[in-house]
Design a protein around this motif. Structure first.
Motif, PDB file in Angstrom:
ATOM      1  N   UNK A 141      27.842  45.855  37.726  1.00  0.00           N
ATOM      2  CA  UNK A 141      28.369  45.922  39.087  1.00  0.00           C
ATOM      3  C   UNK A 141      29.606  46.815  39.182  1.00  0.00           C
ATOM      4  N   UNK A 142      30.237  47.072  38.036  1.00  0.00           N
ATOM      5  CA  UNK A 142      31.379  47.990  37.982  1.00  0.00           C
ATOM      6  C   UNK A 142      30.958  49.404  37.575  1.00  0.00           C
ATOM      7  N   UNK A 181      25.341  46.630  45.964  1.00  0.00           N
ATOM      8  CA  UNK A 181      26.118  45.464  46.403  1.00  0.00           C
ATOM      9  C   UNK A 181      26.397  44.561  45.217  1.00  0.00           C
ATOM     10  N   UNK A 182      27.527  43.815  45.278  1.00  0.00           N
ATOM     11  CA  UNK A 182      27.949  42.963  44.164  1.00  0.00           C
ATOM     12  C   UNK A 182      27.210  41.626  44.172  1.00  0.00           C
ATOM     13  N   UNK A 217      33.668  33.737  38.857  1.00  0.00           N
ATOM     14  CA  UNK A 217      33.753  33.087  40.168  1.00  0.00           C
ATOM     15  C   UNK A 217      33.168  34.027  41.209  1.00  0.00           C
ATOM     16  N   UNK A 218      32.509  33.443  42.196  1.00  0.00           N
ATOM     17  CA  UNK A 218      31.922  34.207  43.287  1.00  0.00           C
ATOM     18  C   UNK A 218      31.564  33.251  44.399  1.00  0.00           C
ATOM     19  N   UNK A 219      30.548  33.600  45.178  1.00  0.00           N
ATOM     20  CA  UNK A 219      30.081  32.736  46.263  1.00  0.00           C
ATOM     21  C   UNK A 219      28.564  32.639  46.229  1.00  0.00           C
ATOM     22  N   UNK A 220      28.043  31.668  46.982  1.00  0.00           N
ATOM     23  CA  UNK A 220      26.595  31.531  47.132  1.00  0.00           C
ATOM     24  C   UNK A 220      26.183  32.026  48.519  1.00  0.00           C
ATOM     25  N   UNK A 221      24.923  31.834  48.863  1.00  0.00           N
ATOM     26  CA  UNK A 221      24.408  32.315  50.156  1.00  0.00           C
ATOM     27  C   UNK A 221      24.999  31.591  51.358  1.00  0.00           C
ATOM     28  N   UNK A 276      30.627  38.403  42.182  1.00  0.00           N
ATOM     29  CA  UNK A 276      31.180  37.816  40.960  1.00  0.00           C
ATOM     30  C   UNK A 276      32.365  38.602  40.415  1.00  0.00           C
ATOM     31  N   UNK A 277      33.315  37.860  39.887  1.00  0.00           N
ATOM     32  CA  UNK A 277      34.473  38.432  39.196  1.00  0.00           C
ATOM     33  C   UNK A 277      34.713  37.598  37.941  1.00  0.00           C
TER      34      UNK A 277
END
Length: 161
Positions: free
Chosen positions: A136-137, A56-57, A108-112, A73-74
């Motif tokens: 992750x890639x 998972x990313x 950039x990504x997200x949190x929980x 994340x990206x």
């Protein structure tokens, strides 16, 4: 939370691109807790989910006494200025090679909570962000080495296996 075992080459999970996290559930919360706990050890700068066997990313970091994580994340920005320096990897133990990376990186990504997160930095933090996104890639830092250095690294790696 648990300190997880680090997967090492030639484990195929390290060469597999990780899946996006689409739902924040107990499994993802547990994964993030394990990533944070496992990266919180001497000599660890970053840890991607596939390095603990989860496709998972998400990754965690431990840079300059700051521990954090990011989901999905990206890399959205890299500087044209570069840095050269030896790079190593928990999944390729004992091998350090000069690896060119961008001097600055922004992820950039997200949190929980599913809220947007921006993580950025220069030098070591930038190197970490790029290194963990590569994981992750399905890439290893060895893939980024100059050809002659990569050849030497692969010989040394084969000798260890």
């Amino acid at each position: 939370m648990a300190m997880r075992e680090i997967r090492t080459v030639p484990d195929p999970v390290l060469r597999t691109a990780c899946d996006e996290i689409t739902t924040i559930d107990d499994r993802v919360r547990s994964l993030v807790a394990d990533l944070v706990e496992t990266v919180d050890a001497e000599g660890r700068a970053g840890l991607a989910a596939n390095q603990i066997g989860v496709n998972l990313r998400a990754f965690s970091w431990n840079i300059d006494d700051e521990i954090g994580y990011v989901i999905n994340p990206r890399i959205v920005e890299l500087s044209e200025d570069t840095q050269d320096g030896d790079e190593g990897c928990l999944s390729v133990p004992g091998l350090w090679y000069p690896t060119r990376r961008a001097w600055y990186a922004r992820v950039e990504g997200i949190d929980l909570e599913g809220k947007p997160v921006v993580v950025e930095g220069t030098e070591l933090m930038a190197r970490c962000l790029q290194h963990e996104c590569d994981h992750l890639d399905g890439l290893l830092y060895l893939d980024r080495l100059d050809r002659a250095v990569r050849k030497k690294a692969m010989r040394e790696l084969r000798a260890q296996l």
